[in-house]
Structure formats: structure tokens, C-alpha cells
Motif scaffolding. Sequence first.
Motif, short mmCIF file in Angstrom:
data_model
loop_
_atom_site.label_atom_id
_atom_site.label_comp_id
_atom_site.label_asym_id
_atom_site.label_seq_id
_atom_site.Cartn_x
_atom_site.Cartn_y
_atom_site.Cartn_z
N VAL A 227 -5.82 24.96 -11.24
CA VAL A 227 -5.80 25.73 -10.00
C VAL A 227 -6.86 26.82 -10.03
CG1 VAL A 227 -4.42 27.28 -8.56
CG2 VAL A 227 -3.35 25.25 -9.56
N ARG A 228 -6.94 27.53 -11.14
CA ARG A 228 -7.95 28.60 -11.28
C ARG A 228 -9.36 28.03 -11.19
NH1 ARG A 228 -7.39 30.13 -16.79
NH2 ARG A 228 -8.92 31.77 -16.36
N GLY A 229 -9.58 26.90 -11.83
CA GLY A 229 -10.94 26.35 -11.94
C GLY A 229 -11.47 25.73 -10.66
N VAL A 230 -10.57 25.31 -9.76
CA VAL A 230 -11.04 24.67 -8.52
C VAL A 230 -10.86 25.57 -7.30
CG1 VAL A 230 -10.64 22.34 -9.40
CG2 VAL A 230 -8.82 23.49 -8.10
N THR A 231 -10.49 26.83 -7.53
CA THR A 231 -10.37 27.81 -6.43
C THR A 231 -11.65 28.64 -6.37
OG1 THR A 231 -7.97 27.95 -6.67
CG2 THR A 231 -9.07 29.79 -5.58
N PRO A 232 -12.38 28.67 -5.24
CA PRO A 232 -11.96 28.24 -3.91
C PRO A 232 -12.30 26.79 -3.55
CG PRO A 232 -14.00 29.42 -3.74
CD PRO A 232 -13.62 29.46 -5.20
N TRP A 233 -13.17 26.13 -4.32
CA TRP A 233 -13.53 24.75 -3.95
C TRP A 233 -13.58 23.89 -5.20
CZ3 TRP A 233 -16.49 20.47 -4.52
CH2 TRP A 233 -16.48 19.54 -3.46
N PRO A 234 -13.09 22.66 -5.13
CA PRO A 234 -12.56 21.94 -3.95
C PRO A 234 -11.14 22.31 -3.58
CG PRO A 234 -12.47 20.52 -5.87
CD PRO A 234 -13.18 21.78 -6.32
N GLY A 235 -10.50 23.15 -4.41
CA GLY A 235 -9.14 23.59 -4.11
C GLY A 235 -8.10 22.69 -4.75
N ALA A 236 -7.01 23.30 -5.23
CA ALA A 236 -5.90 22.54 -5.80
C ALA A 236 -4.92 22.18 -4.69
CB ALA A 236 -5.20 23.37 -6.88
N TYR A 237 -4.29 21.01 -4.81
CA TYR A 237 -3.39 20.59 -3.75
C TYR A 237 -2.33 19.61 -4.27
CZ TYR A 237 -6.23 16.31 -3.68
OH TYR A 237 -6.89 15.16 -4.05
N THR A 238 -1.26 19.51 -3.51
CA THR A 238 -0.23 18.51 -3.70
C THR A 238 0.21 18.09 -2.30
OG1 THR A 238 1.86 18.04 -4.85
CG2 THR A 238 1.61 20.25 -3.89
N TYR A 239 1.36 17.44 -2.17
CA TYR A 239 1.83 17.03 -0.85
C TYR A 239 3.29 17.43 -0.65
CZ TYR A 239 -2.43 14.31 -0.43
OH TYR A 239 -3.74 13.94 -0.36
N LEU A 240 3.62 17.84 0.56
CA LEU A 240 4.98 18.19 0.95
C LEU A 240 5.31 17.43 2.22
CD1 LEU A 240 7.57 19.96 0.90
CD2 LEU A 240 6.27 21.70 2.16
N ASP A 241 6.30 16.55 2.14
CA ASP A 241 6.68 15.70 3.28
C ASP A 241 5.48 15.01 3.90
OD1 ASP A 241 9.40 16.18 3.08
OD2 ASP A 241 9.36 17.90 4.42
N GLY A 242 4.61 14.54 3.05
CA GLY A 242 3.44 13.80 3.51
C GLY A 242 2.29 14.65 3.99
N LYS A 243 2.46 15.98 3.99
CA LYS A 243 1.40 16.88 4.44
C LYS A 243 0.70 17.52 3.24
CE LYS A 243 3.41 18.11 8.93
NZ LYS A 243 3.86 19.24 9.79
N LEU A 244 -0.59 17.73 3.40
CA LEU A 244 -1.37 18.37 2.34
C LEU A 244 -0.89 19.81 2.14
CD1 LEU A 244 -3.97 17.91 0.52
CD2 LEU A 244 -5.19 19.16 2.31
N LEU A 245 -0.65 20.17 0.89
CA LEU A 245 -0.20 21.52 0.55
C LEU A 245 -1.18 22.10 -0.46
CD1 LEU A 245 2.03 23.71 0.85
CD2 LEU A 245 3.14 22.66 -1.15
N LYS A 246 -1.99 23.08 -0.01
CA LYS A 246 -2.96 23.69 -0.89
C LYS A 246 -2.30 24.79 -1.72
CE LYS A 246 -6.85 22.86 2.25
NZ LYS A 246 -7.95 23.51 3.04
N VAL A 247 -2.70 24.88 -2.98
CA VAL A 247 -2.12 25.84 -3.91
C VAL A 247 -3.23 26.75 -4.43
CG1 VAL A 247 -0.93 26.08 -6.12
CG2 VAL A 247 -0.31 24.21 -4.57
N PHE A 248 -3.01 28.08 -4.34
CA PHE A 248 -4.07 29.02 -4.69
C PHE A 248 -3.78 29.87 -5.92
CE2 PHE A 248 -4.47 28.23 -0.13
CZ PHE A 248 -5.80 27.86 -0.05
#
Length: 318
Positions: A227-248
Amino acid sequence: MTGLRIIFMGTPEFACPTLQALIDRGENLVAVVTQPDRPKGRGQQMQAPPVKELAQKHGIPVMQPIKVRVPEAVEEIRAYAPDLIVVVAFGQILPKALLDIPKYGCINVHASLLPKYRGAAPLNWCIINGETETGVTTMLMDVGLDTGDMLLKKTTPIDPDEDARSLHDRLSAIGAESLAETLDLLVAGRLVPEKQDDTLTCYAPMLKKELGCIDWNDAPLKIKNLVRGVTPWPGAYTYLDGKLLKVFRVRTADGSGAPGSVLRADKSGIEIACSGGSIFVDELQLEGKKRLPAAEFLAGCKLVDGMTLGSRGTAVEG
């Protein structure tokens, strides 16, 4: 001021402090070479590289070849008769014909402690890999990828909660200082080039968007470093109910449960189980929504203990 005829080659924001340092020193900047303007943002409007904007602000001639290795570009650079070329995050590999033009060669400002982390994204990969220190190396360029003789190194610690944005800003300033000191040593005849030990190197490849996908089967510290290494780009993410959820922003913890499952979701944060522990998510952004602290996020999006985050379409109540 060295009195040398200098060409500066660079493109992104990272290169600007070094260019500004050369301007502030009163160096004879005969030209700046940068990448072509690119479409950017939702409207895909053409945008100039930050280095071009800074150069134009100070009336420095700008070249923007699509490929710097083509003979026409090499000859245009040769016509400026540079004594030295300074390169910071230019974005293209320089051909030998260009490297051989200046009397004092081409000096590169690289954002790692060479020979470690050669390549396009050194400051990101040192965080992703959990390094506790990094720095900047100035080097004489050769035809290899960041393989030239080292000139000067400056080391800095990496804070355990620092992300790539913060480290980027610090290393860009350190890079400017390093280049200025390198120039002073050059004109004083006190530079001592040092060969790199190729056995100590590792590669820092260009970042891709898919790198930011969190694998909840990883250990807490590995996820935090990603998470630290990809913030701000390309950004860390997972999915919640099929929607993209970005984690900062996240913290490691020692909770237990099925990897990716929600262990807690309250004002203290959102705790997600992973391998051998858990992660508290402190700042996040659901697809189509604003980036929010966890408490504000939960005010508009209810998470239930036992929900599972993961690949698209898997986040359901357990």
C-alpha cells in the motif's frame, strides 16, 4: 556556477528540483530535452511535462523528440555543443551516439543507492520490499540500464509509515543537492568514479496497475508495504460487492480470521484479516465516491463482520 554548457534531460515532477537548482546556480543551460506532451485526465487534454513548463518559465529552449535515439534528435543535441548533459528521470534510454557528445559525459541522478534498484521505479520498489533506507546516486551514464560508474551517494532512512509520495518529494530534493555537489566536485577535479558491483544489484521495473491488487493471503507487513509503495500511483485496491475499493493508509494488527474477511468495522477503523494477522484500513475510497477516513466511510457504507473483500464480485456476507 561551473561555466559549463549544460543540457538538461528530464520529464516528470521528480526532475524539477534538480533543474531549478541548476537555474538557481546560474548555470549555462543551453537547452532542455523532455518527452512530448501527452493527453491526460478525463478530458484527455494535451498536457506539457512539468520539466517543459519550468524550462519555458525561465526562457530555456525545449526539445521534445518522440525518440531521442533517432539521428535527427542526436544531431540537434550535438548542435548545442554541450560540455555536460544532466539526466533526471528522462524516460528513454540514451544511445551511445548521444552519450559520447559532451566532454564531461552524461551525469544521471538516480533515486536509489546503486547498484540496488536499477530501473524505472526504484523508490516504489524499495518501499514494497520493506527497505529501511534508500537514497540518491549520481553516476556517469553508459549504454547499460543504470550500470554506469557511481559518483556520489546520499542516504536517507525510510519511515515505516512513509508512502511513495512522501519519499518521492524527499528524494527529489536530495537529488538536487546531490547533483549540485557532484558539479562542484567535477569542476574541482575531485570526482572519483566507482564501478558498480553487479552481483549486488536488483531490478525495479516500471509499475503496472495490477501490481496494486491486494492479496489478502499475504502477511500484514507485506500488504502494508505494498500500500505504501504504490500510493499515490498505481494505488492499492481490493473489491467490495464487485466495486473497486481503493486503499490508502493501513496499520498492521494481530487479528485472525479468513483472509480478506472483515473482523471489525467501527470508529477505530476497518480491520481485515490476512495471513498471520490483520490490517486496519484507515483511509479508503469506493468506486465513484470520495476518498474518506474509515469512520466517515462507514457512515455511508455499512460493512458487516464476516464480509469478504477480494476479487471482483466476491465481497458478500459470510
